[in-house]
Each structure stands twice: as structure tokens, then as C-alpha cells.
Design a protein around this motif. Structure first.
Motif, PDB file in Angstrom:
ATOM      1  N   ASN A 189       0.832  -1.211   0.000  1.00  0.00           N
ATOM      2  CA  ASN A 189       0.000   0.000   0.000  1.00  0.00           C
ATOM      3  C   ASN A 189       0.865   1.260   0.000  1.00  0.00           C
ATOM      4  OD1 ASN A 189      -2.580  -1.178  -0.083  1.00  0.00           O
ATOM      5  ND2 ASN A 189      -2.571  -1.546   2.122  1.00  0.00           N
ATOM      6  N   GLN A 190       1.970   1.225   0.716  1.00  0.00           N
ATOM      7  CA  GLN A 190       2.876   2.374   0.704  1.00  0.00           C
ATOM      8  C   GLN A 190       3.476   2.578  -0.686  1.00  0.00           C
ATOM      9  OE1 GLN A 190       5.692   1.416   3.779  1.00  0.00           O
ATOM     10  NE2 GLN A 190       4.337   2.057   5.445  1.00  0.00           N
ATOM     11  N   GLN A 191       3.831   1.487  -1.329  1.00  0.00           N
ATOM     12  CA  GLN A 191       4.383   1.598  -2.682  1.00  0.00           C
ATOM     13  C   GLN A 191       3.343   2.103  -3.669  1.00  0.00           C
ATOM     14  OE1 GLN A 191       7.491   1.320  -3.547  1.00  0.00           O
ATOM     15  NE2 GLN A 191       8.151   0.769  -1.475  1.00  0.00           N
ATOM     16  N   ILE A 192       2.117   1.640  -3.522  1.00  0.00           N
ATOM     17  CA  ILE A 192       1.042   2.103  -4.412  1.00  0.00           C
ATOM     18  C   ILE A 192       0.835   3.611  -4.250  1.00  0.00           C
ATOM     19  CG2 ILE A 192      -1.462   2.015  -4.776  1.00  0.00           C
ATOM     20  CD1 ILE A 192      -1.327  -0.995  -4.284  1.00  0.00           C
ATOM     21  N   GLN A 389      19.789 -22.254   7.410  1.00  0.00           N
ATOM     22  CA  GLN A 389      19.757 -21.656   6.073  1.00  0.00           C
ATOM     23  C   GLN A 389      18.804 -20.465   6.019  1.00  0.00           C
ATOM     24  OE1 GLN A 389      21.973 -22.498   3.923  1.00  0.00           O
ATOM     25  NE2 GLN A 389      22.705 -24.180   5.205  1.00  0.00           N
ATOM     26  N   SER A 390      17.700 -20.532   6.754  1.00  0.00           N
ATOM     27  CA  SER A 390      16.761 -19.408   6.787  1.00  0.00           C
ATOM     28  C   SER A 390      17.396 -18.197   7.444  1.00  0.00           C
ATOM     29  CB  SER A 390      15.488 -19.806   7.548  1.00  0.00           C
ATOM     30  OG  SER A 390      14.807 -20.847   6.878  1.00  0.00           O
ATOM     31  N   LYS A 391      18.192 -18.420   8.471  1.00  0.00           N
ATOM     32  CA  LYS A 391      18.907 -17.309   9.104  1.00  0.00           C
ATOM     33  C   LYS A 391      19.880 -16.658   8.118  1.00  0.00           C
ATOM     34  CE  LYS A 391      21.900 -16.276  13.053  1.00  0.00           C
ATOM     35  NZ  LYS A 391      23.099 -15.877  12.341  1.00  0.00           N
ATOM     36  N   THR A 392      20.607 -17.509   7.371  1.00  0.00           N
ATOM     37  CA  THR A 392      21.536 -16.980   6.369  1.00  0.00           C
ATOM     38  C   THR A 392      20.792 -16.212   5.283  1.00  0.00           C
ATOM     39  OG1 THR A 392      23.035 -18.841   6.780  1.00  0.00           O
ATOM     40  CG2 THR A 392      23.342 -17.607   4.739  1.00  0.00           C
ATOM     41  N   LEU A 393      19.675 -16.773   4.823  1.00  0.00           N
ATOM     42  CA  LEU A 393      18.859 -16.101   3.812  1.00  0.00           C
ATOM     43  C   LEU A 393      18.372 -14.754   4.314  1.00  0.00           C
ATOM     44  CD1 LEU A 393      17.270 -16.099   1.134  1.00  0.00           C
ATOM     45  CD2 LEU A 393      15.443 -17.334   2.322  1.00  0.00           C
ATOM     46  N   HIS A 394      17.937 -14.708   5.565  1.00  0.00           N
ATOM     47  CA  HIS A 394      17.463 -13.451   6.142  1.00  0.00           C
ATOM     48  C   HIS A 394      18.573 -12.406   6.171  1.00  0.00           C
ATOM     49  CE1 HIS A 394      15.953 -10.524   8.978  1.00  0.00           C
ATOM     50  NE2 HIS A 394      16.861 -10.868   9.870  1.00  0.00           N
ATOM     51  N   GLU A 395      19.778 -12.824   6.533  1.00  0.00           N
ATOM     52  CA  GLU A 395      20.897 -11.878   6.582  1.00  0.00           C
ATOM     53  C   GLU A 395      21.212 -11.326   5.189  1.00  0.00           C
ATOM     54  OE1 GLU A 395      23.897 -14.272   8.349  1.00  0.00           O
ATOM     55  OE2 GLU A 395      23.192 -13.956  10.413  1.00  0.00           O
ATOM     56  N   PHE A 396      21.246 -12.204   4.191  1.00  0.00           N
ATOM     57  CA  PHE A 396      21.509 -11.748   2.828  1.00  0.00           C
ATOM     58  C   PHE A 396      20.381 -10.857   2.308  1.00  0.00           C
ATOM     59  CE2 PHE A 396      24.401 -15.569   2.331  1.00  0.00           C
ATOM     60  CZ  PHE A 396      25.556 -14.814   2.307  1.00  0.00           C
ATOM     61  N   LEU A 401      18.456  -5.536   0.723  1.00  0.00           N
ATOM     62  CA  LEU A 401      17.544  -4.405   0.898  1.00  0.00           C
ATOM     63  C   LEU A 401      18.317  -3.126   1.189  1.00  0.00           C
ATOM     64  CD1 LEU A 401      14.740  -3.178   1.252  1.00  0.00           C
ATOM     65  CD2 LEU A 401      14.754  -4.001   3.625  1.00  0.00           C
ATOM     66  N   TYR A 402      19.342  -3.227   2.015  1.00  0.00           N
ATOM     67  CA  TYR A 402      20.130  -2.035   2.353  1.00  0.00           C
ATOM     68  C   TYR A 402      20.760  -1.419   1.099  1.00  0.00           C
ATOM     69  CZ  TYR A 402      24.076   0.743   4.004  1.00  0.00           C
ATOM     70  OH  TYR A 402      24.983   1.752   4.195  1.00  0.00           O
ATOM     71  N   TYR A 403      21.401  -2.254   0.309  1.00  0.00           N
ATOM     72  CA  TYR A 403      22.071  -1.731  -0.883  1.00  0.00           C
ATOM     73  C   TYR A 403      21.066  -1.263  -1.939  1.00  0.00           C
ATOM     74  CZ  TYR A 403      26.486  -3.403   0.983  1.00  0.00           C
ATOM     75  OH  TYR A 403      27.591  -3.600   1.779  1.00  0.00           O
ATOM     76  N   ALA A 404      19.929  -1.940  -2.045  1.00  0.00           N
ATOM     77  CA  ALA A 404      18.910  -1.516  -2.996  1.00  0.00           C
ATOM     78  C   ALA A 404      18.333  -0.163  -2.609  1.00  0.00           C
ATOM     79  CB  ALA A 404      17.806  -2.568  -3.072  1.00  0.00           C
ATOM     80  N   GLU A 405      18.130   0.058  -1.317  1.00  0.00           N
ATOM     81  CA  GLU A 405      17.619   1.349  -0.856  1.00  0.00           C
ATOM     82  C   GLU A 405      18.655   2.449  -1.068  1.00  0.00           C
ATOM     83  OE1 GLU A 405      16.540   0.522   3.160  1.00  0.00           O
ATOM     84  OE2 GLU A 405      14.451   0.054   2.647  1.00  0.00           O
ATOM     85  N   GLN A 406      19.929   2.126  -0.836  1.00  0.00           N
ATOM     86  CA  GLN A 406      20.985   3.111  -1.087  1.00  0.00           C
ATOM     87  C   GLN A 406      21.041   3.468  -2.568  1.00  0.00           C
ATOM     88  OE1 GLN A 406      22.989   4.706   1.230  1.00  0.00           O
ATOM     89  NE2 GLN A 406      21.524   3.742   2.642  1.00  0.00           N
ATOM     90  N   ALA A 407      20.905   2.457  -3.428  1.00  0.00           N
ATOM     91  CA  ALA A 407      20.926   2.713  -4.872  1.00  0.00           C
ATOM     92  C   ALA A 407      19.737   3.571  -5.285  1.00  0.00           C
ATOM     93  CB  ALA A 407      20.927   1.385  -5.630  1.00  0.00           C
ATOM     94  N   ALA A 435      13.377  -5.975  -3.283  1.00  0.00           N
ATOM     95  CA  ALA A 435      14.255  -6.333  -2.171  1.00  0.00           C
ATOM     96  C   ALA A 435      13.519  -6.249  -0.837  1.00  0.00           C
ATOM     97  CB  ALA A 435      15.480  -5.421  -2.159  1.00  0.00           C
ATOM     98  N   GLU A 436      12.658  -5.236  -0.703  1.00  0.00           N
ATOM     99  CA  GLU A 436      11.899  -5.091   0.545  1.00  0.00           C
ATOM    100  C   GLU A 436      10.927  -6.253   0.721  1.00  0.00           C
ATOM    101  OE1 GLU A 436       9.589  -1.574   3.023  1.00  0.00           O
ATOM    102  OE2 GLU A 436       9.757  -1.434   0.837  1.00  0.00           O
ATOM    103  N   GLN A 437      10.264  -6.635  -0.345  1.00  0.00           N
ATOM    104  CA  GLN A 437       9.341  -7.761  -0.263  1.00  0.00           C
ATOM    105  C   GLN A 437      10.087  -9.067   0.017  1.00  0.00           C
ATOM    106  OE1 GLN A 437       7.375  -7.409  -4.033  1.00  0.00           O
ATOM    107  NE2 GLN A 437       5.884  -5.906  -3.293  1.00  0.00           N
ATOM    108  N   ALA A 438      11.266  -9.232  -0.597  1.00  0.00           N
ATOM    109  CA  ALA A 438      12.065 -10.429  -0.335  1.00  0.00           C
ATOM    110  C   ALA A 438      12.545 -10.454   1.109  1.00  0.00           C
ATOM    111  CB  ALA A 438      13.257 -10.472  -1.290  1.00  0.00           C
ATOM    112  N   SER A 439      12.830  -9.296   1.683  1.00  0.00           N
ATOM    113  CA  SER A 439      13.255  -9.230   3.081  1.00  0.00           C
ATOM    114  C   SER A 439      12.135  -9.679   4.015  1.00  0.00           C
ATOM    115  CB  SER A 439      13.693  -7.805   3.427  1.00  0.00           C
ATOM    116  OG  SER A 439      14.038  -7.702   4.782  1.00  0.00           O
TER     117      SER A 439
END
Length: 467
Positions: A189-192, A389-396, A401-407, A435-439
Motif C-alpha cells: 500500500n505504501q508503494q502504491i 539456512q533461513s537465518k543466512t537467507l534473512h541476513e543476505f 535491501l540495504y544496498y537496494a535502498e541506497q541505490a 528487495a523489501e518484499q524479499a526481506s
């Protein structure tokens, strides 16, 4: 920081002992060679959690959500499957009482009267008294049936523990899925709203000749891409409520939930805390159920073997014969004591076939027991690996998301300075959105993996839920 150590191993000595004992549950199992099976289970290594809790087995309370605590309490009180399991346990205990009563004499009051005519002569006869029949358990048939009933009652009790674990973990899973889907809905909704505002600005620039229609069309496409996600999220939210309703014994419309935006994030750092995690797997209700099924089938096999031998019983009667009229002499008193032997020799082939069939069922129960242990081991190991593996996925996902937001911020600044076309800014925004949705998806997956780990190690805490 949450840590998961896959290098600290604990031998499954409890499971090895359980399997060894299972090989001795009856005379039929005593001769079975279980050396290979024992070796297999002894070679299994188990990772255990570093975080251990010695005080609180109600792990869901560590998430500090009054709403979740209330839902779990309501589910344990109102779940229909748990209520049915309680009734089945009660019935199993009553059946056990019936089987135990067969040790003692059976019988009751008897009364009969007859009037018959033979060659014109009318005769009357009557009797009243108490009759008993006591079957002697010389070959252990009654004892075996009692053992089978005991195993059935213990099995019913373990089924209650299993259902309680499924209810609690199911409620927690559905609750956090609902929270995650609400967070995804908020982001969409925020993106819309942001895309609608961009379209208004772009349209004004197109009207002034400073932008092309291509920019507007690409933004509209992105807008409708986000709007297309709304029905999916709404459906998922309703499914979460419907699943919760089943656990709570109510309807989806009666399930009231409130959204907490930071509930997922603040609980991701909570470690999985277990009481004696090294024993939690060996105490899983599924293993106990399979073991009691094996004991029950073995006891029934013993009962079938005992049926091949004679039934020896004692019957008796004490009372009055012909208690008609007002003159009763001592001759009217009567009693009898009759030993009986009944051996169904002609039924031997049928009884022998029945004994062989029950022996096969006992062997099948042993195979099911071994397979249950294997399955539980695999499930527990998979849960640990999945959580890591889920913890690793969450970290990545968070780094992405951080780099996508910076870009996106850099692209926005460059666009405002005229150094970048709008389509490149739109592409950067799309990357940040994805990236936000994947996070969020990674957060949900990590939380659900932790809940699955609690479920896989439910042998300890599930036994505190029902008495």
C-alpha cells in the motif's frame, strides 16, 4: 546474536535403548536380530541448540505477545481434535478397566421357570439363585489382553501430547504468517501511494513537455503490478485466519487479530530455547505412539497364541430349586461347582492362522516403529538445517535491501540533478521494492523455521500441555 551450532553432537543413546527394548516386548520379538538396526541408530549424531531453558517450557511466551499467548490458551481449551483425543483416552482407560475385570469371577443373579406337559402330565419347575463363571488364566490370554489394553491407553495419552504440540505450533505458525502478510500488505500500500504520487508529477511534466509518455506508462505498469499483489495477500490473510479458526474451534469471522509492525523483527533474535534438547527428540510423541502400537500388537500376538490352548474355567450355582408355594424344605436348597475344559481342537487351523496373522501384524508394527524413529531423526535434522539456512537467507536479504535502498536514494538524487533519466530511477525503485518484499519473505521463513524446530523437538514441552 542467535547462534546455531551444528558441530556439537549428542549420541542418541535413548533411541538405541528404546529400539533394544522394542526387540524384547514379546516372545516373538525376543529372537529377532536387531544388531544392524541398533548400529544404524547408534551412528546417528544430533546437533543441539546452544540456548537451553530450564524454567519455561512454554516457548511461545518468549515472543512477548499477549495476543499469541491468548490464542494458544484458547486453542488448548477449545480445539475439537484435542477434545476428541481426551474422549478416546477416557474410552481407552474404561476399556482397560473392563479387561482387568476379566481376572475375577463373572456372573450374576439367575432365575427361570418352566411349565411343560408330557403324556398328559403337567410338570412345573423353577430355580432362582446366583451363577458364576471364573476363567482361569493359565496360559496368559487374559494377561495379554490387559497388556494390549494398557498399551492402547498409553497410546491414546501420547496422541493427546502429539495433538497438543500440533495445535500450539500450528497456532504460532498461522499467527506469524498473518503478521507477515499484514506487513507485506502495508508495504504494498505504501508503494502504491508512492507510485500514484509519481504519476501525478509525471503527468504534469508530460503536459509541460519535460517528460515523455513512456515514463508515465512504465509507472502505470509498475503500479498495476503492485495492485495485482493485493488479492493474493488478502487471500493469504483469510487463509491464515481460517487455519487459526480450526485450531480455535470457531469460525474465521470470529477470529480477531491485531497487527504489530515490529513483532517479526524483534523476535528474530530470540534463540530457540529448549529443556534438554538432547532428549527432546527421543521423547517425541510419535515415537512413543509407535512403540505402544508395537507393544499392543505384540500382546495381541501373545493372546492369539494362548487361544491355541484349552480354556479352563470353573462355574457354579447357588440358590433354590422350585421355590413355589409356601412350604420350602431344606431339600429345596441347591448348589453346584463345575470345572470345565474347552479345547477347540477342530478350530485349530483357524486359530493357528489367526495367530500367524497377528504375528505378522506385530512384525509390521516393529517396522513402523523403526521407520518412525528414522522419520523423526530426518525431520529434526531437516528443521535444524532449515533454520540455519533461513537465518543466512534473512541476513543476505537484509543486505540486499540495504544496498537496494541506497541505490534508490542515489538514483533519486541523480535524477533530481538531471544526471539520470526517469526510467533508470523507476528501475532503481523497482529493485528496492522487490528487495523489501524479499526481506519480509525471509523474515517470515526464518520465524516459521524456528517454529518448525520447536515442533521437531517437541518431546519435552508437549508433555506439559495436557495432564
Amino acid at each position: 546474536m542467535f547462534k546455531l551450532n551444528l558441530t556439537i553432537n549428542t549420541k542418541l543413546s535413548t533411541l538405541v535403548l528404546a529400539l533394544t527394548l522394542a526387540g524384547c516386548v514379546s516372545s516373538q520379538q525376543a529372537t529377532q536380530d536387531s544388531t544392524l538396526s541398533n548400529t544404524f541408530f547408534a551412528e546417528q549424531n544430533y546437533a543441539q541448540e546452544l540456548a537451553q531453558s530450564e524454567t519455561n517450557s512454554q516457548w511461545w511466551q518468549s515472543y512477548q505477545s499477549m495476543q499469541l499467548n491468548s490464542l494458544v490458551t484458547q486453542a488448548l481449551e477449545s480445539n475439537r481434535n484435542l477434545a476428541a483425543a481426551q474422549l478416546r483416552f477416557r474410552a481407552a482407560m474404561q476399556q482397560l478397566g473392563y479387561e482387568e475385570a476379566q481376572y475375577w469371577p463373572q456372573g450374576g443373579l439367575q432365575g427361570e421357570a418352566s411349565r411343560e406337559s408330557v403324556a398328559g402330565s403337567v410338570q412345573n419347575s423353577a430355580s432362582i439363585g446366583a451363577g458364576i463363571n471364573w476363567q482361569l488364566d493359565l496360559f496368559g490370554r487374559i494377561s495379554a489382553l490387559i497388556e494390549a489394553a494398557e498399551a492402547n491407553s498409553l497410546q491414546a495419552q501420547e496422541q493427546r501430547h502429539q495433538l497438543a504440540a500440533e495445535v500450539v505450533s500450528g497456532v504460532a505458525r498461522s499467527f506469524f504468517e498473518w503478521q507477515g502478510n499484514q506487513l507485506k500488505l502495508q508495504i504494498i500500500n505504501q508503494q502504491i501511494a508512492a507510485l500514484v504520487a509519481s504519476i501525478d508529477v509525471l503527468q504534469a511534466r508530460v503536459d509541460e513537455g519535460f517528460a515523455s509518455k513512456l515514463d508515465v506508462n512504465r509507472t502505470y505498469a509498475q503500479l498495476n503490478q503492485q495492485k495485482a499483489l493485493l488479492p493474493q495477500i488478502e487471500t493469504a490473510l483469510y487463509q491464515n485466519k481460517a487455519t487459526l479458526a480450526v485450531f480455535l474451534g470457531t469460525t474465521p469471522e470470529q477470529v480477531e487479530l491485531s497487527f504489530s509492525a515490529d513483532l517479526l523483527s524483534k523476535n528474530l533474535i530470540q534463540p530457540v530455547a529448549l529443556i534438554q534438547p538432547d532428549k527432546a527428540v527421543s521423547l517425541r510423541p510419535e515415537i512413543s505412539i509407535a512403540r505402544y502400537q508395537l507393544l499392543q500388537q505384540s500382546a495381541l500376538a501373545d493372546a492369539a497364541d494362548a487361544a491355541l490352548y484349552p480354556d479352563i474355567s470353573i462355574s457354579g450355582f447357588a440358590g433354590l430349586l422350585n421355590p413355589i408355594g409356601i412350604d420350602l424344605s431344606s431339600n429345596d436348597d441347591a448348589w453346584s461347582l463345575t470345572p470345565q475344559l474347552n479345547w477347540s481342537i477342530l478350530s485349530w487351523p483357524a486359530l493357528k492362522a489367526q495367530a500367524k496373522a497377528q504375528s505378522s501384524l506385530s512384525q509390521a508394527a516393529l517396522a513402523d516403529y523403526e521407520n518412525t524413529i528414522i522419520s523423526v531423526i530426518a525431520e529434526s535434522q531437516t528443521a535444524l538445517v532449515s533454520m540455519k539456512q533461513s537465518k543466512t537467507l534473512h541476513e543476505f536479504a537484509d543486505k540486499r535491501l540495504y544496498y537496494a535502498e541506497q541505490a534508490h536514494l542515489q538514483a533519486k538524487a541523480m535524477y533530481e540533478e538531471g544526471q539520470m533519466p526517469f526510467l533508470d530511477l523507476l528501475s532503481a525503485r523497482q529493485d528496492a521494492l522487490v528487495a523489501e518484499q524479499a526481506s519480509v519473505d525471509a523474515k517470515i521463513a526464518f520465524m516459521l523455521a524456528k517454529i518448525s524446530t520447536y515442533k521437531a523437538f517437541s518431546g519435552g514441552w508437549s508433555r506439559t500441555l495436557v495432564q
